[in-house]
Every structure is written in C-alpha cells, then in structure tokens.
Design a protein around this motif. Structure first.
Motif, short mmCIF file in Angstrom:
data_model
loop_
_atom_site.label_atom_id
_atom_site.label_comp_id
_atom_site.label_asym_id
_atom_site.label_seq_id
_atom_site.Cartn_x
_atom_site.Cartn_y
_atom_site.Cartn_z
N SER A 1 0.87 -1.18 0.00
CA SER A 1 0.00 0.00 0.00
C SER A 1 0.90 1.22 0.00
O SER A 1 2.09 1.15 0.35
CB SER A 1 -0.89 0.01 1.25
OG SER A 1 -0.10 0.25 2.40
N PRO B 1 -5.90 -4.47 -6.73
CA PRO B 1 -6.77 -4.58 -5.55
C PRO B 1 -6.04 -5.30 -4.42
O PRO B 1 -5.31 -6.27 -4.66
CB PRO B 1 -7.96 -5.41 -6.04
CG PRO B 1 -7.86 -5.42 -7.53
CD PRO B 1 -6.44 -5.17 -7.89
N ASP B 2 -6.23 -4.84 -3.21
CA ASP B 2 -5.64 -5.49 -2.05
C ASP B 2 -6.53 -6.67 -1.69
O ASP B 2 -7.71 -6.49 -1.36
CB ASP B 2 -5.57 -4.50 -0.89
CG ASP B 2 -4.87 -5.06 0.34
OD1 ASP B 2 -4.78 -6.30 0.49
OD2 ASP B 2 -4.42 -4.25 1.16
N ASP C 1 -8.23 -6.23 1.72
CA ASP C 1 -9.08 -5.08 1.98
C ASP C 1 -9.64 -4.58 0.65
O ASP C 1 -8.93 -3.94 -0.13
CB ASP C 1 -8.26 -3.98 2.67
CG ASP C 1 -9.09 -2.76 3.05
OD1 ASP C 1 -10.26 -2.65 2.63
OD2 ASP C 1 -8.54 -1.89 3.76
N ALA C 2 -10.90 -4.85 0.41
CA ALA C 2 -11.52 -4.52 -0.87
C ALA C 2 -11.50 -3.02 -1.17
O ALA C 2 -11.61 -2.61 -2.32
CB ALA C 2 -12.97 -5.03 -0.91
N ARG C 3 -11.35 -2.18 -0.15
CA ARG C 3 -11.33 -0.73 -0.36
C ARG C 3 -9.95 -0.21 -0.73
O ARG C 3 -9.80 0.93 -1.14
CB ARG C 3 -11.79 0.00 0.91
CG ARG C 3 -13.19 -0.41 1.37
CD ARG C 3 -13.43 0.06 2.79
NE ARG C 3 -12.48 -0.64 3.67
CZ ARG C 3 -12.12 -0.26 4.88
NH1 ARG C 3 -12.62 0.82 5.39
NH2 ARG C 3 -11.26 -0.95 5.58
N ALA C 4 -8.93 -1.03 -0.58
CA ALA C 4 -7.55 -0.57 -0.73
C ALA C 4 -6.90 -1.12 -2.00
O ALA C 4 -7.39 -2.07 -2.60
CB ALA C 4 -6.73 -1.01 0.48
N THR C 5 -5.81 -0.48 -2.39
CA THR C 5 -5.03 -0.96 -3.52
C THR C 5 -3.58 -1.13 -3.09
O THR C 5 -3.12 -0.52 -2.12
CB THR C 5 -5.07 0.03 -4.71
OG1 THR C 5 -4.54 1.28 -4.29
CG2 THR C 5 -6.47 0.20 -5.25
#
Length: 153
Positions: free
Chosen positions: A55, A87-88, A91-95
């Motif tokens: 990240s 995509p992380d 954590d679906a919201r993070a990259t």
C-alpha cells in the motif's frame, strides 16, 4: 574523535545516508530513463522491488516518505507504465502498488548501473579486499544495527 570501528563506521554511514548523497546517486542511476524516473521516484521503484507490492502507506514507511508523497509520485510512475495499482486481497477498499514489467526493467537497469559504479570504485582495490569488504558489508547489514532489534549493551 576516536579511531574505534564503531565511530568510523558511524561517520561513514552518516555521509552515505545524507539526503544529498542519496539524491546525487539516484540522479546518476536514473539518467535517461524517462521523464517519470528521477531521484524523486526512484526510491518508490527500488522499494517496491525490494519489498514487493505494498500500500502507499506501507511503502512510505519502508522508504521514509509519507503516504501522500508516495501517492503523488506513484501517479507519475503509473502514467509512465512503470507501476500499477492492484486490488488489495485483504481489503476490498484498498489498492497495492506494484511494479509492471517495464518498471522491473527500469529497476534492473538502475541496479546494473549501481553495480557497475561500485565495481569501478573498487577496481583499484586488491580483489581479495573487495571480496572481503563485500562479505563483511553484507554481514553488517544482515546482522548489524539495521535488523530492527534493540541495541544490546
């Protein structure tokens, strides 16, 4: 001033780790590699090569920059096709920032340049001294104060 090895090594590291020394080296390593690759973006490329996909915040901690600075520099590298955002999986919201094949090629070029520069600097040394220095420096970095362990007194 003392001639104790710890003091001599600390003094040498002080010179190696100064911002101006790093920026000068990074500028030399990145010369001619494209507009996006310079002394400011090189640490991101090198950090991702060393640490793998990260990240922006984690990469920032790894290379000593804040998340906002990493994100801004990563945008330049992404536009140049050297970095991608994945995509992380945790954590679906993070990259996660990751090198592209082109980014890996740039890092290989800069690492080759660095190795050649070091080899040229050691060319006047006796071969055995250069091999000993290499072995001991690797040991120092692996087992020395950079391991993250608290100093022992």
């Amino acid at each position: 001033m003392t001639n104790e090895p710890g003091h001599e090594i600390a003094d040498a590291l002080g010179v190696l780790l100064t911002r101006s020394t790093r920026e000068h080296l990074h500028a030399a390593l990145t010369e001619g590699l494209g507009e996006a690759v310079d002394a400011l973006t090189y640490p991101l490329l090198s950090g991702l090569d060393r640490a793998g996909a990260r990240s922006a915040a984690d990469l920032g901690r790894e290379i000593g920059l804040d998340r906002t600075t990493v994100t801004r520099r990563a945008d330049r590298l992404q536009r140049a096709g050297l970095l991608r955002r994945d995509p992380d999986p945790c954590d679906a919201r993070a990259t996660l920032l990751a090198l592209t094949d082109a980014g890996e090629a740039v890092v290989a070029t800069t690492r080759g340049r660095l190795a050649a520069h070091i080899d040229a600097s050691l060319a006047s040394w006796p071969a055995e001294d250069a091999r000993t220095f290499s072995r001991l420096l690797h040991r120092f970095v692996t087992d020395g104060p950079f391991t993250g362990e608290a100093p022992r007194h």
